[in-house]
Scaffold this motif. Structure first.
Motif, mmCIF file in Angstrom:
data_model
loop_
_atom_site.group_PDB
_atom_site.id
_atom_site.type_symbol
_atom_site.label_atom_id
_atom_site.label_comp_id
_atom_site.label_asym_id
_atom_site.label_seq_id
_atom_site.Cartn_x
_atom_site.Cartn_y
_atom_site.Cartn_z
ATOM 1 N N UNK A 27 45.585 -30.366 -21.631
ATOM 2 C CA UNK A 27 44.682 -29.215 -21.566
ATOM 3 C C UNK A 27 45.108 -28.327 -20.400
ATOM 4 N N UNK A 28 45.347 -27.060 -20.664
ATOM 5 C CA UNK A 28 45.828 -26.127 -19.649
ATOM 6 C C UNK A 28 44.676 -25.382 -18.992
ATOM 7 N N UNK A 29 44.555 -25.569 -17.671
ATOM 8 C CA UNK A 29 43.610 -24.794 -16.865
ATOM 9 C C UNK A 29 44.318 -23.502 -16.460
ATOM 10 N N UNK A 30 43.591 -22.555 -15.873
ATOM 11 C CA UNK A 30 44.262 -21.344 -15.376
ATOM 12 C C UNK A 30 45.381 -21.669 -14.376
ATOM 13 N N UNK A 31 45.187 -22.682 -13.526
ATOM 14 C CA UNK A 31 46.233 -23.078 -12.573
ATOM 15 C C UNK A 31 47.461 -23.629 -13.304
ATOM 16 N N UNK A 32 47.221 -24.416 -14.358
ATOM 17 C CA UNK A 32 48.335 -24.965 -15.136
ATOM 18 C C UNK A 32 49.124 -23.842 -15.799
ATOM 19 N N UNK A 33 48.417 -22.870 -16.340
ATOM 20 C CA UNK A 33 49.085 -21.719 -16.947
ATOM 21 C C UNK A 33 49.862 -20.940 -15.891
ATOM 22 N N UNK A 34 49.311 -20.874 -14.693
ATOM 23 C CA UNK A 34 50.006 -20.211 -13.588
ATOM 24 C C UNK A 34 51.303 -20.908 -13.224
ATOM 25 N N UNK A 35 51.355 -22.218 -13.365
ATOM 26 C CA UNK A 35 52.591 -22.974 -13.108
ATOM 27 C C UNK A 35 53.560 -22.860 -14.284
ATOM 28 N N UNK A 36 53.042 -22.770 -15.496
ATOM 29 C CA UNK A 36 53.875 -22.701 -16.698
ATOM 30 C C UNK A 36 54.631 -21.376 -16.802
ATOM 31 N N UNK A 37 53.945 -20.275 -16.529
ATOM 32 C CA UNK A 37 54.516 -18.951 -16.772
ATOM 33 C C UNK A 37 55.831 -18.696 -16.028
ATOM 34 N N UNK A 38 55.960 -18.997 -14.728
ATOM 35 C CA UNK A 38 57.247 -18.742 -14.070
ATOM 36 C C UNK A 38 58.371 -19.620 -14.627
ATOM 37 N N UNK A 39 58.050 -20.841 -15.011
ATOM 38 C CA UNK A 39 59.058 -21.724 -15.611
ATOM 39 C C UNK A 39 59.492 -21.190 -16.970
ATOM 40 N N UNK A 40 58.551 -20.668 -17.714
ATOM 41 C CA UNK A 40 58.838 -20.071 -19.011
ATOM 42 C C UNK A 40 59.795 -18.888 -18.838
ATOM 43 N N UNK A 41 59.476 -18.005 -17.908
ATOM 44 C CA UNK A 41 60.328 -16.835 -17.655
ATOM 45 C C UNK A 41 61.706 -17.255 -17.137
ATOM 46 N N UNK A 42 61.757 -18.266 -16.270
ATOM 47 C CA UNK A 42 63.019 -18.755 -15.733
ATOM 48 C C UNK A 42 63.913 -19.253 -16.850
ATOM 49 N N UNK A 43 63.341 -19.986 -17.795
ATOM 50 C CA UNK A 43 64.125 -20.527 -18.903
ATOM 51 C C UNK A 43 64.786 -19.406 -19.695
ATOM 52 N N UNK A 44 64.046 -18.382 -20.001
ATOM 53 C CA UNK A 44 64.601 -17.283 -20.784
ATOM 54 C C UNK A 44 65.663 -16.519 -19.998
ATOM 55 N N UNK A 45 65.554 -16.510 -18.680
ATOM 56 C CA UNK A 45 66.564 -15.840 -17.851
ATOM 57 C C UNK A 45 67.889 -16.604 -17.867
ATOM 58 N N UNK A 46 67.857 -17.897 -18.213
ATOM 59 C CA UNK A 46 69.078 -18.708 -18.255
ATOM 60 C C UNK A 46 69.901 -18.485 -19.524
ATOM 61 N N UNK A 47 69.320 -17.857 -20.517
ATOM 62 C CA UNK A 47 70.058 -17.617 -21.762
ATOM 63 C C UNK A 47 71.186 -16.625 -21.520
ATOM 64 N N UNK A 48 72.279 -16.801 -22.266
ATOM 65 C CA UNK A 48 73.427 -15.894 -22.143
ATOM 66 C C UNK A 48 73.491 -14.900 -23.295
ATOM 67 N N UNK A 49 72.670 -15.090 -24.306
ATOM 68 C CA UNK A 49 72.694 -14.203 -25.471
ATOM 69 C C UNK A 49 71.932 -12.914 -25.165
ATOM 70 N N UNK A 50 72.051 -11.975 -26.067
ATOM 71 C CA UNK A 50 71.339 -10.714 -25.918
ATOM 72 C C UNK A 50 69.852 -10.885 -26.168
#
Length: 134
Positions: A27-50
């Motif tokens: 179950x995601x609390x607002x704090x959990x979502x706050x921790x998830x979002x930067x990791x989510x963005x970081x993952x997409x920044x690691x992609x090499x495709x367009x």
């Protein structure tokens, strides 16, 4: 009242296959979502495709029923054009979760919901990586 499961997530990137793997549980609390979002963005920044050439595989089999706020934030991520995948496969354990995901993704021809991880992975990878000029 039963105790809520703590949120957990794992986000991995396979740049060679233009693939992002996301597993969410609990179950995601607002704090959990706050921790998830930067990791989510970081993952997409690691992609090499367009932009929007990647594939995404999301495993929600261990996800608990979420608050309306958490559902809205997860839905906003799926709708955000910056993270729109060429193909999106979701893995859901129960029939209710699969039907809810199917409704949420109904407008997307590039998204499907599966009960079995192997089927989801085979489908999402069927298109293969985007070929780029050398």
């Amino acid at each position: 009242m039963p105790a809520r499961m703590n949120a957990s997530f794992d986000i991995g990137v396979d740049p060679a296959r233009d693939l992002v793997r996301i597993r969410v549980g609990g179950f995601f609390s607002p704090d959990d979502l706050g921790a998830f979002m930067p990791e989510f963005r970081r993952a997409y920044a690691e992609l090499r495709c367009g932009p929007n050439e990647h594939l995404t595989l999301v495993d929600v089999r261990e996800l608990a029923i979420q608050s309306q706020g958490a559902v809205a934030q997860f839905a906003a991520l799926l709708a955000d054009p910056r993270f729109h995948a060429r193909r999106l496969a979701c893995i859901a354990a129960c029939t209710l979760a699969r039907s809810q995901l199917n409704r949420a993704l109904a407008a997307r021809r590039d998204a499907r919901v599966f009960a079995e991880p192997a089927e989801a992975e085979a489908w999402v990878l069927a298109a293969g990586p985007v070929s780029r000029a050398a």
